[in-house]
Write an enzyme that holds these catalytic residues in place. Structure first.
Site, short mmCIF file in Angstrom:
data_model
loop_
_atom_site.label_atom_id
_atom_site.label_comp_id
_atom_site.label_asym_id
_atom_site.label_seq_id
_atom_site.Cartn_x
_atom_site.Cartn_y
_atom_site.Cartn_z
N ASP A 143 0.84 -1.20 0.00
CA ASP A 143 0.00 0.00 0.00
C ASP A 143 0.87 1.25 0.00
O ASP A 143 1.48 1.59 1.01
CB ASP A 143 -0.90 -0.03 1.24
CG ASP A 143 -1.84 1.17 1.33
OD1 ASP A 143 -1.95 1.92 0.33
OD2 ASP A 143 -2.46 1.35 2.39
N SER A 307 -0.73 17.37 -10.84
CA SER A 307 -1.28 17.20 -12.18
C SER A 307 -1.73 18.57 -12.67
O SER A 307 -2.45 19.29 -11.97
CB SER A 307 -2.48 16.25 -12.18
OG SER A 307 -3.10 16.21 -13.45
#
Length: 445
Positions: A143, A307
């Protein structure tokens, strides 16, 4: 198991049911890494290949609602009453939530759950990890959105162990209790896992850390008790969010990085077929074109990046800068609300069914456009068919009329988008611990 109210029963269940993929044999290899102009011959490298887990217990119906509730709970965001009510109805219909006659909701034994096909909703990946002397093999969830290595153990109450393999501490001659150290992880559903801390030998793919912190569970939340094949988690985020107190512990990757040929690992998750993690090297056969590297902001403890914007269906790029996390432990791609709205405005019949399914749904017959995330100079394309996540009103896509989207809105008031497996299955991703960077490349799909 008895719980005292509907919200607790539902929230406990939504974290437990995920499709599992476990790791197969590992392979060491040395390669010439042209990206960094070094020959990776002096250190360790290994590949962990994923294979379907045939023992998965889970449900098909309601997968979308469960997935978004799990993601919100993981990051401590509130799950709306409407969504809790929706999940309650789904669980009752599946026979997984009932009433004991005294007004208390109950969840069914997971052995009675309907088996799902792993490839349909591949959302969790397990890998074999050896702990102790002699080594005991546990299947752990890798994870990148957490930083604890915790396991079911001989200290876990038997009532909380439902099929998991547990680390037998007394059988390890190298296990050393860290007196005064403890760990605890709390989840958005109000549940938690906690316990003692040991140092012991941990090996993954032939790379061994002699004194790795292994967090032994003396209490496990229901959300993990009801995942019979997940023996614990191996966190791959940064050690700054490790929960051990009073002394935070390093992750396995942080401890092993000096023994690796290159200080990195890669994730090559796949849709409907096995993928793999590689540690210490970049396999140039697993991606196309060039890898674009962008800086990581590790101040929050996550693999956080920027982003710059997006495009839909190959249209002109839209400027929409936002901070995001690369998280292998989250199923969906959770974007700022305005971006999710913009995407589904291009899907005929799509509606944001917050009070029903918990997010955007659309006719299963709809044609979904590609979504492209702009990351540095890289255009990360997620094909439209990857975004059709799960049926809403049927067990399979063939018998459903309404489907749940793999793109959804990130939690309100949560500052980060979460780029989970919907995104990662479409990209080759490099987690570079040496340069504190993330690398993105397109790959054969």
């Amino acid at each position: 198991m008895k719980v005292t109210n509907t919200a607790a029963a539902i929230a406990a269940y939504v974290l437990c049911c995920r499709d599992l993929v476990s790791a197969g044999p590992v392979q060491k290899r040395g390669v010439l890494d042209p990206l960094f102009e070094i020959t990776t011959l002096g250190g360790m490298t290994f590949k962990i290949s994923q294979v379907p887990n045939k023992k998965f217990y889970g449900q098909r119906k309601g997968r979308g609602s469960m997935a978004i509730a799990r993601a919100y709970s993981k990051y401590g965001a509130a799950i709306s009453d409407d969504l809790l009510s929706t999940i309650e109805e789904i669980l009752k219909e599946l026979g997984l939530l009932g009433n004991d006659g005294a007004g208390n909701n109950t969840t069914a034994d997971p052995q009675g759950e309907v088996a799902a096909v792993p490839q349909m909703f591949d959302s969790e990946y397990l890998c074999p990890v050896e702990i102790g002397t002699p080594p005991q093999t546990l299947n752990l969830d890798f994870d990148t959105g957490s930083s604890d290595l915790w396991v079911f153990s001989s200290e876990t109450p038997s009532i909380q162990v439902m099929g998991q393999d547990a680390w037998d501490i007394e059988q390890s001659s190298t296990a050393k209790l860290q007196t005064g150290e403890s760990w605890a992880i709390s989840y958005g559903d109000g549940s938690s896992s906690s316990g003692n801390v040991y140092l012991d030998k941990v090996s993954v793919g032939g790379v061994t850390v002699q004194n790795q912190a292994v967090e032994s569970a003396s209490n496990v939340s229901v959300s993990f008790t009801q995942r019979p094949d997940t023996d614990g988690l191996l966190g791959l985020a940064f050690g700054s969010i490790n929960t051990v107190k009073p002394t935070q512990q390093k992750t396995f990757f942080e401890n092993a990085v000096s023994d690796l040929a290159s200080p990195l690992f890669t994730a090559n998750l796949r849709k409907a077929e096995p993928g793999n993690y590689n540690f210490g090297f970049i396999d140039t056969t697993e991606f196309t074109g060039q890898i674009t590297f962008v800086p990581v902001n590790s101040s929050s403890g996550f693999w956080q990046f920027t982003s710059e914007g997006y495009s839909i269906a190959g249209s002109s790029a839209v400027s929409a800068p936002h901070e995001a996390i690369a998280d292998t432990g989250t199923t969906l791609l959770l974007l700022p609300q305005e971006i999710a709205d913009a995407y589904y405005s291009q899907v005929q019949g799509a509606v944001n069914d917050v009070s029903g399914a918990g997010g955007y749904v659309f006719p299963c017959s709809a044609s979904l456009p590609d979504y492209t995330a702009m990351i540095g100079s890289h255009q990360a394309v997620i094909p439209g068919d990857f975004i059709n996540f799960a049926p809403v009103d049927g067990d399979t896509f063939e018998d459903a009329t309404t489907c749940f989207g793999g793109i959804q809105a990130s939690p309100a008031n949560f500052p980060l988008a979460i780029y989970g497996d919907i995104f990662l299955k479409a990209q080759f991703v490099v987690f570079h611990g040496g340069n504190n960077e993330l690398g993105f490349a397109n790959k054969p799909l």
